[in-house]
Write a protein that holds these residues in place. Sequence first.
Motif, PDB file in Angstrom:
ATOM      1  N   PHE B 231       0.831  -1.208   0.000  1.00  0.00           N
ATOM      2  CA  PHE B 231       0.000   0.000   0.000  1.00  0.00           C
ATOM      3  C   PHE B 231       0.866   1.259   0.000  1.00  0.00           C
ATOM      4  O   PHE B 231       0.568   2.235  -0.677  1.00  0.00           O
ATOM      5  N   ARG B 232       1.944   1.213   0.748  1.00  0.00           N
ATOM      6  CA  ARG B 232       2.812   2.393   0.791  1.00  0.00           C
ATOM      7  C   ARG B 232       3.448   2.665  -0.557  1.00  0.00           C
ATOM      8  O   ARG B 232       3.725   3.803  -0.904  1.00  0.00           O
ATOM      9  N   ASN B 233       3.706   1.608  -1.318  1.00  0.00           N
ATOM     10  CA  ASN B 233       4.390   1.779  -2.595  1.00  0.00           C
ATOM     11  C   ASN B 233       3.440   1.969  -3.771  1.00  0.00           C
ATOM     12  O   ASN B 233       3.878   1.935  -4.922  1.00  0.00           O
ATOM     13  N   SER B 234       2.153   2.170  -3.493  1.00  0.00           N
ATOM     14  CA  SER B 234       1.214   2.197  -4.624  1.00  0.00           C
ATOM     15  C   SER B 234       1.537   3.324  -5.607  1.00  0.00           C
ATOM     16  O   SER B 234       1.370   3.161  -6.809  1.00  0.00           O
TER      17      SER B 234
END
Lengths: 252, 357
Positions: B231-234
């Motif tokens: 999610f952080r790297n989306s």
Amino acid sequence: MISLKNISFSYNGNMVLKDISHDFLRGSFTAVMGPNGSGKTTLIRLMNGILRPLHGAIMLRDIPMGKIRQDVLAQEMAYVPQVQMNVFPATVFDTVLLGRKPYIRWNPGKRDKEFTSSVLVKLGLDDIALKDINRLSSGQRQRVFIARALAQEPDIILLDEPTANLDLQHQHEVMALLQLLSNTGITIVIAIHDLNLALKYCSEFMLLDEGRQVAQGSHDIISKELIEDIYKVKVRIIKEEGQTFIIPLKPL
Amino acid sequence: MKERKVLDQYSQFTRRKNTFLVIFLVLIIIIAFVSMLLGPSNIGFKDMMNVFAGKGEGADTQILLRLRLPRILAAIMSGLALSVSGAVMQSILRNPLGSPFTLGISNAAAFGAAFAVIILGAGSMQSGGSDSVLINNPYLITLSAFIWSLVACFLILLVARMRGATPENMILTGIIASSLFMALTTGLQYVADDIELAAIVFWTFGDLSKGGWRELVIQAVILTPVLVYFFRNSWNYNALDSGDETAQSMGVNIYRLRMRGMVIASLATASVVSFYGIIAFVGLVVPHIVRRLIGSDERYLLPGAALTGAAFMLVCDILARTVISPLVLPVGILTSIVGAPLFIFLLVKGIGSSQWK
Ligand SMILES: Nc1ncnc2c1ncn2[C@@H]1O[C@H](COP(=O)(O)OP(=O)(O)OP(=O)(O)O)[C@@H](O)[C@H]1O
Ligand SMILES: [Mg+2]
């Protein structure tokens, strides 16, 4: 602004650029020209830090590019590659919002969205902000990618053949837009095949042939002999109302 | 002002996506409750609430908390793990056919699990019955499944490095890896005795009935950081979706992003396959359903895939338990029966060309 100092480059031992030096001044609009395979794309990739030179150095405001982190560099320099087709659909707004990437750690915030919408309005893209970019015409899409570059707030924009696939009107529209941007102080470098288009809008020229730099300077470097020698095509050069036109006649 | 108008349009656009996510979250809770109430023994809504309040009858408590709840949680976790992995792999490989199953990761993990059972002796069989595979050492099985899924994943990345990460190269390598690990699993069957043979068959048909609390805890421990990472790297995956050169010019380290993403997606896949066996099509179909519904912006696609994947698995599990009740089908068979036609339907409608304007 950005200087090439004796750079050379090879793909797997095959020398593609040989000893290139050039200073790109602030606010200049430079056309990199030359036949297919002469190294234009490679030069632009080097200037953008995607590739590293084999010899020589590229200096950005007297700082070697190798010393600048890519995300910091992305705040100063934007790149519009030639092939641009998304596998998955994306809206115009999201595409331009991506230009804020160098300024954000995880996800874009309110100010990034505000900046994006102002760029969209500036380039007249606000009416199609929620359209899928894969469904736009080539001309509109090129404009979207220029908008994404502007969202990076760069001092330098590099574009690889931004007018390929465009019709006459859109070619001139894009070139006029780039000229306008260069007048606001942004340094612009493009690879381009259309000599007449380049002569009309660009202020600086750089000609490559088989990885060698054969000429550089302003309009007056473009001569019949030079073009015939590089492109192996007989041409006529017409100068009219301060403009230079090159008319190809037949292959030599 | 024009700027305001564009901003408003865009926030309306993203609000619709958020609404979709909320609807799916509510849907999952409803389906999960329905699923709790379904089964051979008749337990009503009141009885269930009593159990949750800690004053239910002993038998109800046993059935709900020891049988049905773990199964439901297993469905949710497996569905979200496979779907998010599939969505991430599609972005990493820039290919709509990416998924743990099509890339051979699932088969490799199943081989790893069988390898642990037969060669390393991590599991054994009790005689007869459908619940007859006994996992003695879940850590060893997960580890082995993970290591072998990494082997498959590195095979793909190796070819990507040498020949270029084109869709064709990746998918072809995936198909080859898939059949290779299937053959290796078949090979193990030759040296296995009857009991071990049954264990191998178990891992080639995904079945959620093995989900005990211990497995669920391991899965949760693995999946929580995995989801946080994805999610952080989306936004990085969004950059990747717009082309390698564009992503690089924005400062994304595309090699590292791809490498880490593949490894972490493989880990998530292994955490499912090693406990429940191969569950096909979820990782492939669910991301495409979500792309169709809310578009391919990874910030919404990844959570959307997680929620839709969980809902999809819950429904498949309900079907598996009810279509020929009281017999319970392996859920892996259901996901294929539901998923394959669904995928063909999406294919005919045109993958990637979302109706979402
Ligand atoms: N990734 C690569 N690997 C190996 N060689 C390459 C690669 N990319 C380009 N080349 C070679 O480098 C030379 C210069 O290519 P480049 O793409 O820079 O030319 P170009 O001037 O942009 O050509 P065009 O006008 O066709 O776009 C060509 O001979 C090409 O074959
Ligand atoms: Mg080129």
